[in-house]
Design a protein around this motif. Structure first.
Motif, short mmCIF file in Angstrom:
data_model
loop_
_atom_site.label_atom_id
_atom_site.label_comp_id
_atom_site.label_asym_id
_atom_site.label_seq_id
_atom_site.Cartn_x
_atom_site.Cartn_y
_atom_site.Cartn_z
N ASP A 42 0.85 -1.19 0.00
CA ASP A 42 0.00 0.00 0.00
C ASP A 42 0.89 1.24 0.00
OD1 ASP A 42 -1.76 2.06 0.39
OD2 ASP A 42 -2.64 1.25 2.24
N GLU A 43 0.86 2.01 -1.09
CA GLU A 43 1.78 3.15 -1.22
C GLU A 43 1.52 4.24 -0.20
OE1 GLU A 43 3.96 4.31 -4.93
OE2 GLU A 43 2.00 3.79 -5.79
N GLU A 44 0.35 4.25 0.40
CA GLU A 44 0.08 5.23 1.45
C GLU A 44 0.89 4.89 2.72
OE1 GLU A 44 -4.01 5.71 2.23
OE2 GLU A 44 -4.52 6.42 0.21
N ARG A 45 1.31 3.66 2.81
CA ARG A 45 2.08 3.23 3.99
C ARG A 45 3.57 3.08 3.69
NH1 ARG A 45 0.72 -1.29 8.54
NH2 ARG A 45 2.77 -1.22 9.56
N PHE A 46 3.88 2.57 2.50
CA PHE A 46 5.29 2.26 2.21
C PHE A 46 5.56 2.50 0.72
CE2 PHE A 46 9.24 -0.11 2.45
CZ PHE A 46 9.60 0.04 3.79
#
Length: 447
Positions: free
Chosen positions: A294-298
Motif C-alpha cells: 500500500d503506497e500510502e504506507r510504504f
C-alpha cells in the motif's frame, strides 16, 4: 546412527561382565571402553563422546537396592542428557525397572542376558536417538534453527540458494518466529561471513535518531555531538546490515533510506562529504507484504530495493511436529542452565502445546518451557506443569458485538503490548497515551 559407528561405555564392578561385553561388542561397534570404577564416569565422558552407556545397578556388593545405579544414572544424564543409558542388574525387580526408566534410563536388562538381546537393544536406541535429533539449518552455521516440518524445509531450501549471493533479503513473519536468527544464518553462510553483522531496530528510532544512528555524525553537528561517530552503515561496511522492523518507519525515513541505497553512500550529519558504503542489506518486518504494498504506507520503489528475494517464516502453529522438537530442545537447554537434571515429557504435555495457538510463536514456546522447568517439582513434566502468561492467555480477538468500553480498552491494550513485544514506550506511543497513563490502565485491569 549405524552400530559400527557407535562408541560404547561399560561400567560394572564385575570383571567377567566387562570382558564379556567387550568381546561381544568390539567387532560390532567403533569403540568399547570398559571400567570397573563408576567414579571414573565424569573423566571418561569428558575424554570421549559416547552414544550408549551400559551401567551396573549395584556397586558396593553389600546392599543390592539399585540406588547406586540410579545415583550414577543421574550423574550421566546431567553431564550428557542425550546419551542413551542401559541399566543392567542380576535382580529383575519391576519396580526398580520402572523407577530407572522414570529417572531417564533408556532400557533395563537383567543378568544373565542373551547376546542378541543386548545388541538389538543398542541398535534400537541408536535409531531412536537418530530420529530424535532436531534437524537444523542444513548450512555451515552455528545458529540453531530447528525444524523438520515441510514449511521450514522450504525455508531452508531458499536460504541455501540465497545465502551465498549478495541479494538484498526481506524476511517476513509474525513476532517471535525467529527472523533475527534467519538473518544471522544468511550472513554466516555468505561470502561476507568474516565481516561485521550489524543489527538495527529501525522501528524504534525517532526521526533524529534514525539519521544519526544509521548515517553517523560529525563533532558539533548537534548539541550532544562531542566527537565524530560512524553510523551503522559505515560500521557494517564490507559486511551485512540487518534492519529490523522496517515496516514501521515513517515516509521521511523511507525517503532517506532509499537515497542511501540508490547512491551506495551516506553523508554523516554535519558533513558535506559523502562516504561510500559496501553492504549487504537484510530487512525484516511483521507487517504482511500486502500492507507494505500500500503506497500510502510504504514506498513501492523502496520495497523493490530491499526485496530482491523475500523469505516468509511460518508461524509456529503451522509447523506441526516442530512444536515437539522445539519443546524437547528448550527443555534440555533450560534443565542444563538451571542444573535441574533430566526431564521426561508426558504425552498430555506435548498435546497441550500442540493445541495452543502460540500467538507469540517460538519465543512464547521458549518462555513457557523455561517457566515449566523453573517451577517443576519432579522430573516428569505433565500438562498441569505447563502454564502461559496472562498476556498469552488473554490473547482473544475483539468481538464484533462487544460494546463494554472497559473490555474493549483492556483487549486493545493487550493486543498492542503483545504486538510490540512488551515494549511499554512503543505501546504507549501507538495507543496515543503517555507511559504513566498506560501504567495506570495496566494497574486498573490488573495486567
Amino acid at each position: 546412527m549405524l552400530l559400527h559407528n557407535a562408541n560404547i561405555l561399560v561400567i560394572d564392578d564385575d570383571e567377567d561382565v566387562l570382558v564379556a561385553l567387550r568381546l561381544l561388542l568390539k567387532s560390532k561397534v567403533k569403540e568399547v571402553v570398559v571400567n570397573k570404577n563408576p567414579n571414573m564416569l565424569q573423566s571418561l565422558m569428558q575424554a570421549h563422546k559416547f552414544d550408549v552407556v551400559i551401567l551396573d545397578m549395584n556397586f558396593n556388593g553389600l546392599v543390592n537396592t539399585g540406588n547406586e545405579g540410579i545415583f550414577w544414572l543421574n550423574k550421566i544424564k546431567k553431564q550428557d542428557p542425550n546419551v542413551a543409558v542401559i541399566l543392567i542388574t542380576a535382580y529383575g525387580d519391576i519396580d526398580l525397572a520402572i523407577r530407572s526408566l522414570k529417572e531417564g534410563a533408556s532400557d533395563f536388562i537383567v543378568k544373565p542376558w542373551k547376546n542378541e538381546k543386548i545388541v538389538g537393544t543398542i541398535k534400537e536406541l541408536l535409531e531412536k536417538n537418530k530420529k530424535r535429533q532436531p534437524k537444523k539449518l542444513p548450512l555451515d552455521s552455528e545458529i540453531k534453527i530447528i525444524g523438520d516440518s515441510d514449511p521450514m524445509q522450504d525455508v531452508f531450501v531458499k536460504l541455501k540458494k540465497v545465502a551465498p549471493t549478495d541479494a538484498n533479503i526481506l524476511i517476513l513473519g509474525e513476532n517471535g518466529t525467529g527472523k533475527d536468527l534467519i538473518a544471522k544464518a544468511i550472513h554466516e553462510n555468505s561470502l561476507r561471513k568474516n565481516m561485521p553483522f550489524i543489527k538495527v531496530d529501525v522501528g524504534a528510532l525517532t526521526e533524529t535518531l534514525f539519521e544519526s544512528e544509521l548515517f553517523g555524525y560529525k563533532k558539533g553537528a548537534f548539541t550532544d555531538a562531542r566527537e565524530d561517530r560512524k553510523g551503522r552503515f559505515e560500521a557494517a561496511n564490507g559486511g551485512t546490515l540487518f534492519l529490523d522492523e522496517i515496516g514501521n518507519i515513517t515516509p521521511r525515513q523511507q525517503s532517506r533510506l532509499l537515497t542511501v541505497l540508490q547512491n551506495r553512500q551516506v553523508t554523516p550529519l554535519g558533513s558535506n562529504q559523502a562516504v561510500a558504503i559496501d553492504i549487504r542489506l537484510i530487512c525484516a518486518t511483521n507487517v504482511p507484504i500486502s500492507e507494505l504494498a500500500d503506497e500510502e504506507r510504504f514506498r513501492k520503489d523502496l520495497i523493490y530495493r530491499i526485496n530482491t528475494v523475500d523469505i516468509t517464516i511460518p508461524p509456529l502453529r503451522d509447523r506441526g511436529s516442530d512444536i515437539a522438537l522445539l519443546a524437547n530442545y528448550f527443555v534440555t537447554f533450560y534443565a542444563e542452565k538451571y542444573g535441574k537434571g533430566t526431564f521426561t515429557l508426558t504425552p498430555d504435555f506435548i498435546q497441550k502445546l500442540k493445541k495452543h495457538h502460540f500467538s507469540g510463536n517460538v519465543r512464547e514456546l521458549q518462555y513457557a518451557i523455561e517457566r515449566a522447568i523453573i517451577m517443576a517439582e519432579q522430573q516428569t513434566l505433565a500438562a498441569s506443569d505447563l502454564t502461559f502468561s496472562a498476556i498469552e492467555q488473554s490473547h482473544t480477538p475483539l468481538l464484533q458485538n462487544e460494546t463494554n468500553l472497559d473490555i474493549v480498552e483492556r483487549n486493545t491494550i493487550l493486543n498492542v503490548i503483545e504486538k510490540n513485544e512488551g515494549n511499554i514506550s512503543k505501546s504507549a506511543k501507538e495507543l496515543g497515551i503517555t507511559r504513566a497513563a498506560l501504567y495506570r490502565r495496566l494497574n486498573k485491569y490488573e495486567l
